[in-house]
Design an enzyme around this catalytic site. Structure first.
Site, PDB file in Angstrom:
ATOM      1  N   CYS A   6       0.374  -1.555   0.056  1.00 54.43           N
ATOM      2  CA  CYS A   6       0.012   0.225  -0.086  1.00 54.43           C
ATOM      3  C   CYS A   6       0.735   1.108  -0.294  1.00 54.43           C
ATOM      4  O   CYS A   6       2.146   1.388   0.345  1.00 54.43           O
ATOM      5  CB  CYS A   6      -0.707  -0.147   1.619  1.00 54.43           C
ATOM      6  SG  CYS A   6      -0.320   0.450   2.642  1.00 54.43           S
ATOM      7  N   CYS A  62       3.504   1.555   3.015  1.00 50.14           N
ATOM      8  CA  CYS A  62       4.038   1.356   2.760  1.00 50.14           C
ATOM      9  C   CYS A  62       5.824   1.010   1.404  1.00 50.14           C
ATOM     10  O   CYS A  62       6.376   1.094   2.146  1.00 50.14           O
ATOM     11  CB  CYS A  62       3.661  -0.331   2.658  1.00 50.14           C
ATOM     12  SG  CYS A  62       2.673  -1.594   3.836  1.00 50.14           S
TER      13      CYS A  62
END
Lengths: 83, 142
Positions: free
Chosen positions: A11, A14
């Site tokens: 995501c 991250c």
């Protein structure tokens, strides 16, 4: 050489953490092996509950939020071996 | 995100009903405000938010069958893996979470309007993921 792992599900948080790690390494000139772990099974081996997780040399330093460049630099410098 | 894994057994909401009938404990790892809005309506359930899970997981009995649940089946999977890594044997995770639970018409308490159901699959045992695409997969936000 330091081992840095960014655990996350791919995501935006991250990805930001991963990019922040690369930038922190660039700014400090510290050499490290950086690995991004997105596989859920691999992540569960580390008992990850919330992502992203920043691990430096096998120790989870930041969990469940984006690690900022400044704090990554501090973590890298504070953990640097004494020459 | 790839959620294929072998550490944790995953069951669908329909199978969860059978586990409940056999006395399984449901552990809802959603955050308190999410549970306040809409909760699973089952006889035995505890709420241990993922943000508190590391400190509170020992509250879960080791001698009971446990089904981990959440909104979309991702947080519950992580929490189930965490428990298995801490010596729990009878733990499974419910796939697709509250979204599919509501879709199947299983009992809830609260307002179901906030549940986004992006999958119209007729089988809750399908392998497709129905995690809402408009939610972050990070932190405790999904």
């Amino acid at each position: 050489m330091k081992q840095i792992k960014v655990l996350g599900t791919g995501c935006s948080k991250c990805k930001t953490t991963y990019n922040n790690v690369l930038e922190a390494l660039k700014q400090t000139g510290i050499e490290a092996e950086v690995v991004k772990i997105e596989d859920i099974e691999e992540m569960m081996k580390y008992n990850v509950l919330t992502t992203p997780v920043l691990m430096i040399d096998g120790v989870a330093k930041v969990k469940g939020r984006v690690a900022e460049i400044k704090e990554i630099k501090e973590l890298l410098i504070n953990d640097a071996p004494i020459p | 995100m790839n959620t294929e894994q072998t550490l944790v057994k995953e069951i669908c909401p329909t199978s969860t009903q059978a586990w409940i009938k056999n006395g399984a404990l449901l552990v809802d790892v959603r955050e308190r405000e999410e549970v306040a809005q809409l909760a699973y309506d089952v006889p035995e359930i505890v709420n241990i938010p993922l943000s508190e899970f590391e400190e509170r997981y020992a509250e879960i009995p080791k001698d009971k069958e446990v089904v981990m649940v959440c909104k979309a089946g991702v947080r519950s999977l992580r929490a189930a893996g965490f428990l298995i890594n801490h010596g729990y044997d009878n733990v499974v995770s419910m796939k697709h979470g509250l979204a599919r639970w509501v879709q199947k018409g299983f009992p809830t308490k609260g307002d179901i309007s906030g549940i986004v159901s992006s999958s119209a699959s007729s089988s809750c045992c399908s392998t497709e993921t129905d995690a809402p695409q408009n939610h972050s997969c990070c932190g405790s936000s999904h």
